[in-house]
Structures are given as structure tokens and as C-alpha cells.
Design an enzyme around this catalytic site. Sequence first.
Site, PDB file in Angstrom:
ATOM      1  N   GLU A 303       0.570  -1.238  -0.140  1.00 41.80           N
ATOM      2  CA  GLU A 303      -0.081  -0.068   0.002  1.00 41.80           C
ATOM      3  C   GLU A 303       0.784   1.290   0.038  1.00 41.80           C
ATOM      4  OE1 GLU A 303       0.359  -1.373   4.451  1.00 41.80           O
ATOM      5  OE2 GLU A 303       0.039  -2.423   2.225  1.00 41.80           O
ATOM      6  N   HIS A 327      -8.267  -3.518  -1.232  1.00 36.70           N
ATOM      7  CA  HIS A 327      -7.700  -3.725  -0.204  1.00 36.70           C
ATOM      8  C   HIS A 327      -6.471  -2.578   0.155  1.00 36.70           C
ATOM      9  CE1 HIS A 327      -5.967  -6.208   3.334  1.00 36.70           C
ATOM     10  NE2 HIS A 327      -4.744  -5.702   2.966  1.00 36.70           N
ATOM     11  N   GLU A 328      -5.695  -2.606  -1.048  1.00 39.09           N
ATOM     12  CA  GLU A 328      -4.496  -1.612  -0.820  1.00 39.09           C
ATOM     13  C   GLU A 328      -4.992  -0.223  -0.790  1.00 39.09           C
ATOM     14  OE1 GLU A 328      -1.945  -3.139   0.013  1.00 39.09           O
ATOM     15  OE2 GLU A 328      -2.462  -5.064  -0.548  1.00 39.09           O
ATOM     16  N   HIS A 331      -5.994   0.863   2.402  1.00 38.91           N
ATOM     17  CA  HIS A 331      -4.839   1.166   3.350  1.00 38.91           C
ATOM     18  C   HIS A 331      -4.475   2.775   3.366  1.00 38.91           C
ATOM     19  CE1 HIS A 331      -3.189  -2.305   5.388  1.00 38.91           C
ATOM     20  NE2 HIS A 331      -3.119  -2.977   4.254  1.00 38.91           N
ATOM     21  N   GLU A 350      -4.112  -4.027   9.220  1.00 40.58           N
ATOM     22  CA  GLU A 350      -4.730  -5.229   8.502  1.00 40.58           C
ATOM     23  C   GLU A 350      -5.967  -5.291   8.881  1.00 40.58           C
ATOM     24  OE1 GLU A 350      -3.458  -5.626   5.853  1.00 40.58           O
ATOM     25  OE2 GLU A 350      -1.559  -5.020   5.822  1.00 40.58           O
ATOM     26  N   ASP A 409       7.882  -9.949  11.242  1.00 45.24           N
ATOM     27  CA  ASP A 409       7.158 -10.620  10.160  1.00 45.24           C
ATOM     28  C   ASP A 409       6.316 -11.609  10.630  1.00 45.24           C
ATOM     29  OD1 ASP A 409       7.009 -10.290   7.398  1.00 45.24           O
ATOM     30  OD2 ASP A 409       8.211 -12.306   6.960  1.00 45.24           O
ATOM     31  N   TYR A 417      -5.386 -10.154   9.820  1.00 45.89           N
ATOM     32  CA  TYR A 417      -6.208  -9.553   8.942  1.00 45.89           C
ATOM     33  C   TYR A 417      -7.476  -9.967   9.336  1.00 45.89           C
ATOM     34  CZ  TYR A 417      -2.141  -9.083   5.962  1.00 45.89           C
ATOM     35  OH  TYR A 417      -0.936  -8.496   5.281  1.00 45.89           O
TER      36      TYR A 417
END
Length: 640
Positions: A303, A327-328, A331, A350, A409, A417
Amino acid sequence: MLTASALAIALTACSGAAGNSAAVSQNDAPPAVAPVLDTPEAKDVHSYADPQEARVTHVSLDLAADFDAHVLRGTATLDLKTAKDADKVILDTRDLTIASVTDAKGKPLPYQVGAADPDHGAPLTIALDGAKQVKITYQTSPDAPSLQWLSPEQTAGRKYPYLFSQGEAILNRSWIPTQDSPGIRQTWDASITVPKPLTALMSAEMLTPDGVDTSGDRHTFRFRMDKPVAPYLIALAVGNLQFKATGPRTGIWTEPEMLDKAAYEFADLPKFVDAAEDLYGPYRWGRYDVLVLPPSFPFGGMENPRLTFATPTVIAGDRSLVSLVAHELAHSWSGNLVTNATWNDFWLNEGFTVYFENRIMEKLYGKRRAAMEADLGWTGMMDAVKAAGGPTSPDTQLHLNLGKDRDPDDGMTDIAYEKGAAFLRTIEKTVGRDRFDKYLRGYFDRHAFQPQTTAGFLADIKKNLLSDAEAKRIGLHQWAYEPGIPDNAVHVKSEAFPAMDMAAKEYAEGGLVASVPGDDITTQERVRFLNQLPRDLSHDRLKALDDRFDFSHAGNSEIRFAWLMLALDARYQPAVASAQAFLTSQGRRKFVAPLFSTLMNEDNWGKPIARRIYAMARPGYHSVTTGTVDRIVGWTPDQG
């Protein structure tokens, strides 16, 4: 199709249009210096920075790309805000070669690069001696994990090299010496010099679409981001790139060979922006463009402000996978506008975005489509709970406790999400959609261009939306801080899926392949059907399916992936060639990691296949993907 000079005219023309359709009041203007939270839960253990002593407020880059050596060289000039008694600033770096550090007048400043950590890099401590600006001359490593240098053969055109960056979560410190923490927002500008005829793009306003001649064979592109952003959102791409407008403030960048397909797939970009604004207020970033990257890009999308980076695996030819854009784009509010202060609260980025994405899809494509995607997301969440070790695992909490010994990560799973989205749907059900929409619009306004924590969000929603009784009925603390999925979670169930579940059951019990729903169903229905088939389906039944639908050569990546997960779980040898082709032609971690995990779960059959394919595929993957898959297949450096 626009040339660079034509794009310059288009950008000038559309600036007024974008301003009119996305006008904001003076109260919505970004702060000159974004705040840094000083509460205990806002302490970022994945950064060496001490922003309460000295913090970066602006980054100015002047870098040249060397495609032969695979390095960026140049300078980063950092503006600082310091406490009264500050004597140093601490920056995040990773494998950078520092040549010099000076103040604004060129006076050398003492500096020290500390001990390196394999995940977090090394601190760069600079003695300030009263300086409010520092200039660092440096170059990156050829193995900088944020940067992927592609040979011409790895691109669509196969004629020019390519470079792109991926900064989330803490990889940008491998090409920018700054305070690489999402809670320390920074404005920035950049001059990027590249070989002709390549074009440089960044996640910022493009000031020189044609580039400025630097020498006979090089030119420089300049960029400006005047809004404070989390540093992981500074992004760079260099390649043989062209632009095609899809509206007055939207368009597609990609290689010429991909441009028409990509522009067709994302033709509805203007409608996406309009739908998002109708829901939660003005889009505050000017343009919204999409860059379709080569297939080694490790995510579905990233994003980056003004310029979403997207994988070509979403180009299905029928616009069936465009929820990625929803979705992006979402953001641009949740993540870019209001950002998790640390990676322990990744769900604030998310979970909000998945909820918002689904609302955009419902607005544009109807409740049926949105319900299918939400229902698939629920399945993904339950799979993530299982993968985390079950509902008592602390990794199934929304607010995580990722210590410095863990890579952030690790928290980027479907828990953040989909459990996050389920939390917001549960709030919506409790208070009603109208009240919740009004609250969210106000939330994005109140916290625009600022970091946020879980504690901050809960305080805000209790102050501005929920009564004490509503907060108790929802169970805010359980949702945010306890593992598992609460019993009151809202599960959006698709009305289309029972028919797919029944079809899968009947086929598994011996039904005719001719009775399996054909080409008149959606991608989401097809994926549901494949996911519902038993993992031990006989090879004869798998062959009949593949003979009819040719799943092994499906151009739709979601269907191909669902088929391969089924076939490899069943040790179906004819699917191995398809898996090899799929795994060596793209590096999207969402597909790559589960497929290798499935193969590695089969001791006597799958492990040799996984290691053979990975040896071929790994050189084409970005470090984000290899960092995950190396652990899955047990890859060691001596195997490279």
C-alpha cells in the site's frame, strides 16, 4: 498509453480534479511534525531509535542506482527534532557501508555502527554536537534484503533490468539510514539517478516525469512526499515502465508488454476511490496509481502511498481478483493515514483494512460477492489459528507480544487480517452500521497522519462510540488481548457456498464429474469447492477434475493455488509439473509458502520434490519470500 512527457501534462491537469474531488479542510492538513507516542505499549523493540531524545522528521535522499554492482550510492540528509539535552541520534541500518557523516555545514560528526543483529541490523549512533541535520554518505549491500535487482530475463520485456524495494516490516533500513519504526513518521524527498531509458518511480509526488539529464546515459527523477508517513512506506521501483490513465487521478504503471492487460484488469480504479471516499471521507494523497511489478514481488500488493505495488498474479483477465485493489486502497486510510505504532499492533493496519476492503467490494459488486470473500476470509482465519498452535496460542491475539528476539514478520498472519476484521464486524453488529460508519470516519479524522496503539483505539472507541454496556457485551479486552476467536465473532456466511459444499461432498462420494458446477460460477465459488474436497481424494477423482477443468494450467492464480494445495496433499504426482511451473514463475509468499509447507509435510514423497523445486525457484524470489521458505524447507547458506 502515455509517454513520460504526456504524463507530465496529465498530472498537471488532474491535480485540480483531484483537489476538487478530494478537498479537505485546513483542519485535515497533516501536522508539520507528526507526534511520537510515549506510552509503554508504543515502545518499538524492533528499532534502535530513541525518539524521545532525537527523532527524524524529514529524509532527503540523493541516490544513484548501479545495476552492475547491484547497489545504491549517495546520501541521506536527515532533519532532526531533539530534546534540549540531546547529544546523539540513533538510527537503524542494515548492511550499509557508511563513508561519512557531517552536519548541515559539512563538519564531520563522530559516529559508530554498533553490533549487528541478523533481523534488526545495526544501530548507527551519531554524536550531534548541536546539529539539527545530519548528512550520511553511504552505499547499500548487493544483498540488501529490501531491494531486488532483476536481470532482463526476469522481466516481461526481457530487455532491461529492473529494481524494486519492499520495506515492510523493517527492511527499509537496508537502503535508507533512518529511524525505521512505524511510530516515527517522516516526510521525505528524493533524487534518484538511473540509466537511460529506465524510469524511476516512488511512493510520492513525481516532480520530473521525464527525468533530468545527468550525463549522456543517465537521468535523474525527483520526488516529494509532504505528508509524514511511516518509513516502511518509502518505496522505489526502476525499470522500463509506461503509464496508462484510468481516470483523472488514477492510472497504471507497468512494463509495456503488460500495460494493456493491467489497465483492463484495473479499469475500475476511479470507482474504487469514489466508493472508499463515500464510506470514510476524502482520499488525502492526491493520486492513486498502481504499479504492476514482475512476478517475483512477494506480496499481493503493498500500500505505498500514491502508488500501490501489485503482483501480476492478480491479473486473471476477468477482474475476478480485483479485491486486492480494494484492500490496498483501503490502506490509504487504515495503515497509511492511521498507522500501528509498533508491529505488535499490526492488526490495526490489516484488520481495519480487510473490513474496509469488504465494504468497498459490497458497494461496488454487491452483497453476494462481498459475502463470499468474507466467508473465505473466515476459513483463512481458522486455518491461521490451527497453524499458530490452536486457540490458546498467544500468536492468535490481536495485540501481540513480539519481543526483540522475534522478527515482526512473524505477526503478519491471517489473525491480524481476519480476526481483526471479525472484531470490527462484531462491533458493527452491536451498534449498527450507520453508527459505526460515522465513528470510523471520525476516527480517521481524529488520528490522521498519526501512530496508534491497541490501547489508544480501545480508549477512543469507548469515548466516542460505545456505551459501557455495549463495550461489555462486545468484550473488548478479550478480543484485543486474549487468544482464540471469541464466541460472539460475526461470521459472514455466503449464501452461494452451501451449493459448493454440497457439490464437493457429492463428488467426493462418487458423483459424476459432469455434475460439478462449470464455468458459470465465480472464482470464489470455485475456490470454495476445491477447498472443501477431502485432502485424501483418490487420484482417479483428481484426474477426472483436471481433465475437465484443466486446473493444472489455470491462469487464475487463486484457482491454481487451491488446486495444487489439494493435489499435493493427496500426493498426486501429475500435479508436480504444474507446481514446479507455478512456483518457479512467481514469488508471492501467500502461494509459495503453503505449497512448500504441504510438500515438506510428506516425508517420503514431498520433501525431495520441495527441495528440488526450491533450488530452482529460490534465486528468483525476494528476500521476504526466501526468509519464510528457507525455514520451511531447511535451506542453509551452503546450499545456495
